[in-house]
Design a protein around this motif. Sequence first.
Motif, PDB file in Angstrom:
ATOM      1  N   LYS A   1     -33.726 -10.289 -21.866  1.00  0.00           N
ATOM      2  CA  LYS A   1     -34.348  -8.544 -20.656  1.00  0.00           C
ATOM      3  C   LYS A   1     -36.010  -8.177 -21.381  1.00  0.00           C
ATOM      4  N   LYS A   2     -36.054  -9.347 -21.731  1.00  0.00           N
ATOM      5  CA  LYS A   2     -38.124  -8.799 -21.328  1.00  0.00           C
ATOM      6  C   LYS A   2     -38.570  -8.379 -19.784  1.00  0.00           C
ATOM      7  N   ILE A   3     -37.778  -9.243 -18.695  1.00  0.00           N
ATOM      8  CA  ILE A   3     -37.656  -8.585 -17.630  1.00  0.00           C
ATOM      9  C   ILE A   3     -37.326  -8.175 -17.050  1.00  0.00           C
ATOM     10  N   ASN A   4     -37.085  -8.066 -15.516  1.00  0.00           N
ATOM     11  CA  ASN A   4     -35.846  -7.858 -14.651  1.00  0.00           C
ATOM     12  C   ASN A   4     -35.991  -8.203 -13.879  1.00  0.00           C
ATOM     13  N   LEU A   5     -34.977  -8.806 -12.930  1.00  0.00           N
ATOM     14  CA  LEU A   5     -34.683 -10.408 -12.316  1.00  0.00           C
ATOM     15  C   LEU A   5     -35.419  -9.616 -11.267  1.00  0.00           C
ATOM     16  N   SER A   6     -35.963  -8.582 -10.632  1.00  0.00           N
ATOM     17  CA  SER A   6     -36.687  -8.310  -9.673  1.00  0.00           C
ATOM     18  C   SER A   6     -38.311  -9.131  -9.492  1.00  0.00           C
ATOM     19  N   PHE A   7     -38.588  -8.701 -10.355  1.00  0.00           N
ATOM     20  CA  PHE A   7     -40.568  -8.778 -11.221  1.00  0.00           C
ATOM     21  C   PHE A   7     -40.094 -10.403 -11.684  1.00  0.00           C
ATOM     22  N   ALA A   8     -39.160 -10.676 -11.562  1.00  0.00           N
ATOM     23  CA  ALA A   8     -39.019 -12.193 -12.643  1.00  0.00           C
ATOM     24  C   ALA A   8     -39.046 -13.504 -11.293  1.00  0.00           C
ATOM     25  N   ALA A   9     -38.017 -13.193 -10.321  1.00  0.00           N
ATOM     26  CA  ALA A   9     -38.395 -13.385  -8.532  1.00  0.00           C
ATOM     27  C   ALA A   9     -39.556 -13.422  -8.375  1.00  0.00           C
ATOM     28  N   LYS A  10     -40.608 -11.819  -8.059  1.00  0.00           N
ATOM     29  CA  LYS A  10     -41.692 -11.809  -7.647  1.00  0.00           C
ATOM     30  C   LYS A  10     -42.388 -12.917  -8.045  1.00  0.00           C
ATOM     31  N   ILE A  11     -42.770 -13.557  -9.553  1.00  0.00           N
ATOM     32  CA  ILE A  11     -43.104 -13.551 -10.234  1.00  0.00           C
ATOM     33  C   ILE A  11     -43.784 -15.627  -9.595  1.00  0.00           C
ATOM     34  N   LEU A  12     -42.476 -15.918 -10.033  1.00  0.00           N
ATOM     35  CA  LEU A  12     -41.979 -17.031  -8.774  1.00  0.00           C
ATOM     36  C   LEU A  12     -42.103 -17.539  -8.239  1.00  0.00           C
ATOM     37  N   VAL A  13     -41.926 -16.429  -6.917  1.00  0.00           N
ATOM     38  CA  VAL A  13     -41.776 -16.880  -5.614  1.00  0.00           C
ATOM     39  C   VAL A  13     -43.493 -16.425  -5.447  1.00  0.00           C
ATOM     40  N   ALA A  14     -44.091 -15.818  -6.142  1.00  0.00           N
ATOM     41  CA  ALA A  14     -46.194 -16.236  -6.104  1.00  0.00           C
ATOM     42  C   ALA A  14     -46.202 -17.377  -6.268  1.00  0.00           C
ATOM     43  N   CYS A  15     -46.129 -17.237  -7.703  1.00  0.00           N
ATOM     44  CA  CYS A  15     -46.435 -18.850  -8.065  1.00  0.00           C
ATOM     45  C   CYS A  15     -46.424 -19.943  -7.295  1.00  0.00           C
TER      46      CYS A  15
END
Length: 265
Positions: free
Chosen positions: A99-113
């Motif tokens: 719970k350090k980051i929400n799922l949608s933000f985590a997905a954005k970071i991973l997809v962008a990376c």
Amino acid sequence: MKPVSPLFEQIDKSINKKMNLFQSSFMRYAFRAMLACMFLTLGTAVAFAIAMKGEDIAHGLGKMLYAFMFSWSLVMILYMNAELGTSNMLYMTVGVYRKKINLSFAAKILVACIFFNLVGGVLFGYLISLTVPYQDLASDSFFFTSIAGKLNKTTTQILVEAIFANIVVNTAVLVSMRMKDDAGKVAAIIFIIFIFAFLGYEHVIANFPAFSLAYFASHGTMAAMTVGSVAHNLFFALIGNFIGGGLVMGLGYAWLNNADTNYLD
């Protein structure tokens, strides 16, 4: 309150750094992701160049030399703070679980990376293809036959190999975080990464520059390299890498360390 292991304190700090950079300067984050594939392209290029020389000396020597030299790619990535999609599979999964980051933000970071890893892989693969070692290579060279072998694997082979590839990569990442001595850290990374490189396992991000370099160096003449074969490899390697890095290593170790016990990492 449950105790927090020193390892996961470091992971939490890394997740916060990634979130802050992504929010405050997206272009800087994107550039760090492209740099990861610049280092991977250099590592791939020198590994295959030395492997081809090794095969001229003795059959089988090339594969060992390739695995050793390729391993330096992750050393460069970690020490130069580049953003690698396959290690972020671990970070983002851990971040969501803890719970350090929400799922949608985590997905954005991973997809962008992963996207900017791809951009970097294609760009630097093209540029390296213009250099002397990759001019006029024989169609049966160790480089081209190795890439053709990747593209001819079955779905099951790609998936299973990708799982183990990212288990190995993220083991190297976690081990390096626990070591204080730089010499020991570098040695550990090299010999751990050697495992997946020598076994020829599938790493989706490493395949971005490898496939790009092979395409441009062959001038698009590799029979095994079709849109379908490349897409097939990258798709199932991506899934397998997430299972290995995100679920087995990320979720697995986050769960192991989410306990009221002193047996923590």
